[in-house]
Write a protein that holds these residues in place. Structure first.
Motif, mmCIF file in Angstrom:
data_model
loop_
_atom_site.group_PDB
_atom_site.id
_atom_site.type_symbol
_atom_site.label_atom_id
_atom_site.label_comp_id
_atom_site.label_asym_id
_atom_site.label_seq_id
_atom_site.Cartn_x
_atom_site.Cartn_y
_atom_site.Cartn_z
ATOM 1 N N UNK A 1 0.812 -1.216 0.000
ATOM 2 C CA UNK A 1 0.000 0.000 0.000
ATOM 3 C C UNK A 1 0.850 1.272 0.000
ATOM 4 N N UNK A 2 1.876 1.314 0.848
ATOM 5 C CA UNK A 2 2.694 2.523 0.969
ATOM 6 C C UNK A 2 3.916 2.496 0.062
ATOM 7 N N UNK A 3 4.327 1.300 -0.324
ATOM 8 C CA UNK A 3 5.481 1.173 -1.199
ATOM 9 C C UNK A 3 6.743 0.828 -0.427
ATOM 10 N N UNK A 4 7.717 0.199 -1.086
ATOM 11 C CA UNK A 4 8.932 -0.272 -0.400
ATOM 12 C C UNK A 4 9.862 0.849 0.040
ATOM 13 N N UNK A 5 9.640 2.085 -0.448
ATOM 14 C CA UNK A 5 10.538 3.185 -0.082
ATOM 15 C C UNK A 5 9.947 4.089 0.998
ATOM 16 N N UNK A 6 8.733 3.827 1.397
ATOM 17 C CA UNK A 6 8.103 4.660 2.426
ATOM 18 C C UNK A 6 8.860 4.506 3.740
ATOM 19 N N UNK A 7 8.984 5.607 4.472
ATOM 20 C CA UNK A 7 9.824 5.556 5.683
ATOM 21 C C UNK A 7 9.279 4.583 6.716
ATOM 22 N N UNK A 8 7.950 4.449 6.819
ATOM 23 C CA UNK A 8 7.391 3.495 7.781
ATOM 24 C C UNK A 8 7.653 2.061 7.327
ATOM 25 N N UNK A 9 7.564 1.815 6.031
ATOM 26 C CA UNK A 9 7.885 0.486 5.507
ATOM 27 C C UNK A 9 9.328 0.130 5.823
ATOM 28 N N UNK A 10 10.225 1.051 5.555
ATOM 29 C CA UNK A 10 11.652 0.788 5.798
ATOM 30 C C UNK A 10 11.933 0.578 7.286
ATOM 31 N N UNK A 11 11.286 1.375 8.146
ATOM 32 C CA UNK A 11 11.515 1.219 9.583
ATOM 33 C C UNK A 11 11.080 -0.150 10.073
ATOM 34 N N UNK A 12 9.897 -0.581 9.608
ATOM 35 C CA UNK A 12 9.409 -1.885 10.056
ATOM 36 C C UNK A 12 10.184 -3.037 9.413
ATOM 37 N N UNK A 13 10.684 -2.828 8.202
ATOM 38 C CA UNK A 13 11.541 -3.847 7.597
ATOM 39 C C UNK A 13 12.837 -3.998 8.390
ATOM 40 N N UNK B 1 18.695 -1.749 1.729
ATOM 41 C CA UNK B 1 19.829 -1.059 1.112
ATOM 42 C C UNK B 1 19.473 -0.556 -0.277
ATOM 43 N N UNK B 2 18.774 -1.389 -1.062
ATOM 44 C CA UNK B 2 18.383 -1.000 -2.411
ATOM 45 C C UNK B 2 17.437 0.198 -2.387
ATOM 46 N N UNK B 3 16.439 0.143 -1.513
ATOM 47 C CA UNK B 3 15.472 1.247 -1.426
ATOM 48 C C UNK B 3 16.141 2.524 -0.943
ATOM 49 N N UNK B 4 17.040 2.403 0.030
ATOM 50 C CA UNK B 4 17.742 3.571 0.553
ATOM 51 C C UNK B 4 18.620 4.197 -0.521
ATOM 52 N N UNK B 5 19.296 3.373 -1.319
ATOM 53 C CA UNK B 5 20.119 3.894 -2.408
ATOM 54 C C UNK B 5 19.272 4.590 -3.462
ATOM 55 N N UNK B 6 18.100 4.017 -3.760
ATOM 56 C CA UNK B 6 17.198 4.648 -4.733
ATOM 57 C C UNK B 6 16.761 6.023 -4.244
ATOM 58 N N UNK B 7 16.436 6.117 -2.938
ATOM 59 C CA UNK B 7 16.032 7.407 -2.385
ATOM 60 C C UNK B 7 17.172 8.409 -2.436
ATOM 61 N N UNK B 8 18.378 7.954 -2.159
ATOM 62 C CA UNK B 8 19.545 8.838 -2.191
ATOM 63 C C UNK B 8 19.788 9.371 -3.611
ATOM 64 N N UNK B 9 19.647 8.478 -4.597
ATOM 65 C CA UNK B 9 19.844 8.917 -5.984
ATOM 66 C C UNK B 9 18.755 9.919 -6.392
ATOM 67 N N UNK B 10 17.517 9.642 -5.972
ATOM 68 C CA UNK B 10 16.408 10.528 -6.341
ATOM 69 C C UNK B 10 16.582 11.918 -5.743
ATOM 70 N N UNK B 11 17.175 11.982 -4.548
ATOM 71 C CA UNK B 11 17.348 13.278 -3.881
ATOM 72 C C UNK B 11 18.402 14.143 -4.562
#
Length: 336
Positions: free
Chosen positions: A288-300, A324-334
Motif C-alpha cells: 500500500x505505501x510502497x517499499x521506499x516509504x519511511x514506515x515500511x523501511x523502519x518496520x523492515x 539497502x536498495x530502497x535507501x540507495x534509490x532514495x539517495x539517488x532521487x534526492x
C-alpha cells in the motif's frame, strides 16, 4: 494526456477546499452561507483549477505546488471585502502547503488568516482559534518550541473557557500539547495529560470508541518514550484485543498498532513475538505505501533484526538487501 495525476490532485484539493468551507459554516445564516460558498466556488474554478487547464499553461507537467503558487497570489486582491472567504482560503492553503512539508511557504498564509480573523471576528472566536491552532501546529513542525508551547497552552485554556473542559476540540488541542511534551522530552507532563485524556475519553465515549483507543495508544507511546516498554506492551495488547473484537473493525488502525507493538517487542527482545506482529505489517506497507516509504523501511529494519536474532539468516539478509536498495534509490532521487 495533460498531467492526469496532477489534475486529479488539483480537483481533489479544490473539492476539499469547498467542503472544508461549507462544513465550517454549518448552522449559520443561509444567505451568508450561499454567498460565501459561491465566492469560493468561483475562486476554485477561475484561479485554482484553471491553472491546470492545458489551454492556460505551456507547462504540461505542472505540479500541485505550482498550481497552488499561481492561485494563492490572487486571494488578497479578490476578497478584500469578504474576510471570511479570504481567511478560509488562506488557512486551507496554508494547511495544504504544510501537508506538502513546505513550512516556510505555509507560514505567511496561516499568519494572514490569523490577522484577518482577529481583526474581523475577534480574538476568541472559532474562526480565529482555528487559525491560531494551525499556527501552533506549524510552529511544532518547524521545531519552534519557544513559540509553539505558549500558543498551545493559551489555546487549551481558551478552549476550556469558551467551549468547556470536555469539548472535543478542547481535548484534541490538549492531546497535541501532550504529544509535543513527549517530543520535547518532558515525559512527566506528557503522561499527566495523556492519562487525563484517557479518563475523559473512556467516560464520555466508552471503552471501545476509536478516540478512546487512540488515547490508549498515546499513553503507551509516552511509556515507550520513558523506557517503560512492558507497561506500554500491556496497553497495546489491550487495544488490539478491543479493536479486533469490535463489529466495525478498522484494519488500518489494527495494523498500525501491530507495528507499534512489534517495535515494542524488539526493545523487550521478544523476537518471536516481534516477527509474528511485524510480518503482516510489512506485507501491507510494501503493497500500500510502497517499499521506499519511511514506515515500511523502519518496520523492515525491525523485522530484519528480529530474523537475525532468531537465526533466520536467509530472511534477514533478504530484508537487509531490500532496505539497502530502497535507501540507495532514495539517495539517488534526492540528487535530482
Amino acid at each position: 494526456a495533460f498531467a492526469g495525476i496532477t489534475l486529479a490532485l488539483a480537483v481533489g484539493l479544490a473539492l476539499a477546499l469547498l467542503g472544508f468551507a461549507q462544513a465550517r459554516r454549518a448552522g449559520q445564516r443561509a444567505e451568508e452561507d450561499a454567498a460565501i460558498a459561491n465566492a469560493i466556488k468561483d475562486f476554485l474554478q477561475r484561479d485554482l483549477l484553471a491553472q491546470a487547464d492545458p489551454d492556460n499553461t505551456t507547462n504540461r507537467n505542472m505540479t500541485v505546488r505550482e498550481v497552488l503558487d499561481r492561485a494563492s497570489g490572487k486571494i488578497k486582491d479578490r476578497f478584500t471585502n469578504q474576510p471570511m472567504v479570504e481567511a478560509e482560503l488562506e488557512l486551507t492553503l496554508g494547511n495544504t502547503y504544510m501537508g506538502l512539508s513546505e513550512l516556510d511557504v505555509a507560514e505567511p498564509h496561516i499568519r494572514r488568516a490569523v490577522e484577518i480573523c482577529t481583526r474581523s471576528f475577534g480574538r476568541d472566536t472559532p474562526q480565529t482559534l482555528d487559525a491560531l491552532y494551525a499556527l501552533a501546529i506549524l510552529y511544532c513542525n518547524q521545531e519552534k518550541r519557544d513559540k509553539a508551547e505558549p500558543l498551545l497552552r493559551q489555546l487549551v485554556e481558551t478552549y476550556r473557557r469558551t467551549l468547556g473542559p470536555e469539548n472535543a476540540t478542547t481535548l484534541d488541542c490538549l492531546r497535541e500539547l501532550g504529544r509535543n511534551y513527549q517530543y520535547w522530552g518532558r515525559a512527566d507532563q506528557a503522561e499527566e495529560i495523556m492519562r487525563d485524556l484517557l479518563e475523559k475519553r473512556r467516560r464520555l465515549l466508552g471503552p471501545k470508541h476509536p478516540e478512546t483507543l487512540n488515547a490508549m495508544v498515546d499513553l503507551a507511546g509516552v511509556y515507550n518514550f520513558s523506557e517503560r516498554s512492558s507497561d506500554a506492551a500491556v496497553i497495546y495488547e489491550e487495544v488490539l484485543n478491543t479493536a479486533r473484537s469490535g463489529s466495525d473493525k478498522d484494519d488500518r488502525f489494527i495494523l498500525a498498532v501491530l507495528g507499534q507493538l512489534g517495535e515494542n517487542c524488539i526493545h523487550q527482545r521478544n523476537y518471536p513475538r516481534a516477527a509474528e506482529l511485524l510480518e503482516p505489517v510489512v506485507e501491507f506497507e510494501r503493497r500500500v505505501k510502497g517499499p521506499r516509504h519511511y514506515e515500511t523501511l523502519r518496520h523492515m529494519e525491525c523485522l530484519a533484526q528480529a530474523y537475525g536474532c532468531l537465526g533466520s539468516w536467509t530472511s534477514c539478509i533478504q530484508f537487509c538487501r531490500e532496505i539497502t536498495s530502497s535507501t540507495n534509490d532514495l539517495a539517488r532521487a534526492s540528487e535530482y
